[in-house]
Design an enzyme around this catalytic site. Structure first.
Site, PDB file in Angstrom:
ATOM      1  N   GLY A 110       0.803  -1.218   0.000  1.00 36.96           N
ATOM      2  CA  GLY A 110       0.000   0.000   0.000  1.00 36.96           C
ATOM      3  C   GLY A 110       0.838   1.272   0.000  1.00 36.96           C
ATOM      4  CG  HIS A 111      -1.285   5.024   0.148  1.00 34.72           C
ATOM      5  ND1 HIS A 111      -2.248   5.958  -0.140  1.00 34.72           N
ATOM      6  CD2 HIS A 111      -1.669   4.476   1.327  1.00 34.72           C
ATOM      7  CE1 HIS A 111      -3.154   5.975   0.805  1.00 34.72           C
ATOM      8  NE2 HIS A 111      -2.826   5.084   1.701  1.00 34.72           N
ATOM      9  CG  ASN A 112       2.093   7.401   2.145  1.00 34.01           C
ATOM     10  OD1 ASN A 112       0.907   7.402   1.797  1.00 34.01           O
ATOM     11  ND2 ASN A 112       2.906   8.394   1.883  1.00 34.01           N
TER      12      ASN A 112
END
Length: 350
Positions: free
Chosen positions: A244-246
């Protein structure tokens, strides 16, 4: 026989050779299938009997196994502390001998933007699209159907197999491998809820990938919302993984197939995750943590070690009985506390 001298293999990979250095081998095969032209390896002592009776010309094995296997096995032996790692190096050596490197250059059907930079030593396959400002460095191999987004950077010696999507502004370092169908730099799953309606949050970060990273087929790595998603050096990701993002994945961490990591999770170095393990978002996992297959990581892990979070497999009827008991644990706890309180009262009256 055409092949490689054992002495040459030992010169390249190390180890102690017991036997004829001029003996030639043409490749590696399993213990039970190896013939007179093969080298094989023993990495698990429980297969000593198979090794002792193998028809391989030579064996790779550990010092602890060598003395026992040598009582029956008459072939040459390469003794090394870690036979499995030696096997990996030897396999790379044999694979390189038969490897067919693509011819440098850009296929006539590829579409390369005028402002993109493709090193002359790189190979760009059929129907590849390379958008404006992208940089393809020396020795890269970009197989058919790949899409390289604007201002993306592909590091020297990196290989993108067919139909990889590498989105805008993302970077990968040197000697990377990205297998077919992988998608790097898609939007992260970011939405704000306004009265039951979801409002999209622009994902303006990047995916930054280090050197010597392997990414499996159909794996997806989301770009960051504001900060970058970071995959550090030496990370190994199997097929069909979702990052997922980050997120930040620490150096030399390895994940087996179907692992899912939710947004903003921070994972340390030298960790391993078994197949289908799940990590919830915004958690931190220390270095040298090993998560068993199918486990759900629902809280941060601050100490190294092996962690497991699943109920053992059972017959369905037994599992339903156990589930019923688990559902009633809260009521059972209250009853036990009430009994303890009553017992304490009766004891004080005596």
């Amino acid at each position: 026989m055409i092949g490689t001298r054992l002495g040459e293999l030992v010169e390249r990979c190390g180890g102690h050779l017991v036997g004829d250095p001029n003996l030639r081998v043409s490749g590696i095969a399993p213990l039970t299938q190896a013939g007179a032209s093969h080298i094989s390896f023993l990495s698990n002592s429980k297969f000593r009997a198979q090794a002792a009776h193998s028809q391989a010309a030579a064996l790779i094995l550990a010092p602890g196994d060598d003395a026992i296997v040598a009582l029956e096995y008459a072939g040459a032996r390469i003794v090394t502390p870690n036979p499995y790692v030696y096997f990996a190096h030897a396999a790379q050596f044999f694979a390189a001998q038969s490897e067919i490197r693509p011819t440098p250059g850009v296929h006539a059907s590829a579409v390369v933007a005028a402002t993109a930079t493709v090193d002359p030593s790189a190979s760009v396959g059929a129907h590849v699209t390379i958008e404006a400002g992208a940089v393809i460095k020396a020795g890269c191999v970009i197989d058919a159907g790949c899409v390289i987004g604007r201002d993306a950077v592909i590091g020297a010696g990196t290989h993108l197999f067919a139909n990889v999507s590498f989105h805008a502004r993302c970077h990968i370092g040197r000697r990377g491998i990205i297998h077919s169908g992988a998608v790097i730099g898609t939007d992260g799953f970011g939405f704000a809820n306004e009265g039951g309606v979801y409002v999209k949050i622009p994902q303006t970060g990047r995916v930054i990938i280090g050197d010597d990273v392997d990414i499996g087929a159909n794996t997806t790595i989301d770009r960051g919302a504001l900060e970058d998603t970071v995959i550090e050096d030496g990370v190994k990701l199997d097929n069909q993984i979702q990052i997922g993002h980050n997120c930040r994945i620490g150096a030399h961490t390895a994940m087996a197939g179907c692992v899912g990591v939710a947004g903003s999770a921070i994972i340390g170095k030298h960790c391993t995750f078994g197949g289908a393990a799940m990590v919830l978002g915004h958690l931190s996992i220390a270095d040298n943590v090993h998560v068993s297959s199918g486990s759900m990581v629902s809280r941060s892990i601050l100490e190294p070690g092996q962690y497991t979070g699943f109920y053992p497999l059972a017959k369905n009827a037994d599992w339903e009985k156990s589930a019923a008991i688990v559902r009633n644990l809260s009521a059972l706890r209250d009853k036990v506390r009430a009994l303890e309180k009553t017992l304490k009262t009766l004891t004080n009256q005596e």
